[in-house]
Design an enzyme around this catalytic site. Structure first.
Site, PDB file in Angstrom:
ATOM      1  N   CYS A   2       0.872  -1.174   0.000  1.00 39.61           N
ATOM      2  CA  CYS A   2       0.000   0.000   0.000  1.00 39.61           C
ATOM      3  C   CYS A   2       0.903   1.216   0.000  1.00 39.61           C
ATOM      4  O   CYS A   2       1.671   1.432   0.938  1.00 39.61           O
ATOM      5  CB  CYS A   2      -0.901   0.001   1.234  1.00 39.61           C
ATOM      6  SG  CYS A   2      -1.933   1.488   1.362  1.00 39.61           S
ATOM      7  N   GLU A 136      -3.750   1.303  -5.849  1.00 41.19           N
ATOM      8  CA  GLU A 136      -2.748   0.377  -6.379  1.00 41.19           C
ATOM      9  C   GLU A 136      -2.700   0.529  -7.887  1.00 41.19           C
ATOM     10  O   GLU A 136      -3.675   0.976  -8.514  1.00 41.19           O
ATOM     11  CB  GLU A 136      -3.065  -1.078  -6.018  1.00 41.19           C
ATOM     12  CG  GLU A 136      -2.832  -1.439  -4.567  1.00 41.19           C
ATOM     13  CD  GLU A 136      -1.377  -1.420  -4.134  1.00 41.19           C
ATOM     14  OE1 GLU A 136      -0.504  -1.041  -4.956  1.00 41.19           O
ATOM     15  OE2 GLU A 136      -1.107  -1.773  -2.970  1.00 41.19           O
TER      16      GLU A 136
END
Length: 267
Positions: A2, A136
């Site tokens: 992340c 992402e």
């Protein structure tokens, strides 16, 4: 992993959602949420493109005992319960000789309690990192070129994410304390694997209290409390490549792109 995320909730919403009693301001002043919060710090403004090395909102509980166990514990103790603090995203262990490259934004759930870098934090310094969702990128080849396509990933029911975090304190050469954190990650759910093979670990509300409990020093037992979302719990959609630039920080970054929109809109 992340590497970017969003948090748009204000102090009132965070206090209600995470049962927070106090706020530790940048100047060290402790404010009781119930009494109203004035002049909230900049890191509590709505943010849609939070990046590594920035200050992020974290939920902590006080250290064991009545004394000050580490920087930040006095704030939690004075608040009388959970406290909202600002932590630098990029964990620096207490034994680091300098910042250098020692600022790790993610920790693997599978190995964190066995790594010297994270072992102490897993045992004694766990936190919650609230988020609307995270970004992402996946690689797409078009016309012989590889382009990274950004996606926003969030809970399917739009409830806040409580990402499992670890935090540490490092004393700078000047004698000041740096409070920092990292996000625990694990293998991505099957429906998210095409975007990235890792995802943040979460903590379910019923486990927030034991997860934050500083008296629980069994790191392995603590890690067993985390929640790994199933496929149906999380969803993803494509967003503008404007998110690629950290300087871009507005609610428009969360708007989904349709098939006929260009991926670099607003970039």
């Amino acid at each position: 992993m992340c590497g970017r995320y969003a948090l748009s909730a204000d102090i009132g919403e965070l206090a209600e959602n995470f049962a927070i009693d106090g706020l530790a301001r940048d100047d060290g002043e402790i404010l009781q949420i119930a009494e109203g919060v004035r002049n909230t710090p900049s890191w509590l403004a709505p943010r849609y493109n939070i990046a590594p090395t920035q200050t992020v909102a974290a939920v902590l509980s006080p250290a064991p005992g009545s004394g000050v166990q580490d920087p930040g514990s006095q704030a939690a103790g004075e608040a009388g319960g959970r406290v909202l603090v600002g932590l630098r995203w990029g964990l620096v262990p207490s034994w680091a000789r300098g910042l250098g490259g020692r600022a790790v934004i993610n920790a693997r759930l599978e190995t964190a309690d066995g790594k010297p870098y994270f072992r102490a934090a897993v045992a004694r310094r766990r936190c919650l990192l609230p988020a609307d969702g995270y970004y992402e990128w996946y690689a797409s080849k078009q016309d012989g070129r590889t382009t990274k396509i950004p996606n926003f990933i969030h809970r399917a029911d739009h409830s806040p994410m409580a990402m499992a975090g670890l935090f540490e304190f490092w004393r700078t050469p000047a004698g000041e304390w740096l409070s920092s954190c990292a996000i625990l990650t694990t293998r991505a759910a099957d429906n998210l694997g095409h975007v990235h093979d890792r995802m943040p670990v979460q903590v379910a509300p019923e486990n927030w209290t034991p997860w934050l409990d500083r008296d629980l020093t069994d790191g392995h037992a603590a890690l067993e409390m985390v929640h790994i979302p199933a496929d149906e719990e999380m969803t993803a959609y494509r967003v503008s490549s404007a998110v690629n630039r950290v300087a871009n920080d507005s609610a428009e970054l969360l708007e989904p792109l349709t098939d006929n929109q260009e991926g670099n809109k607003g970039g």
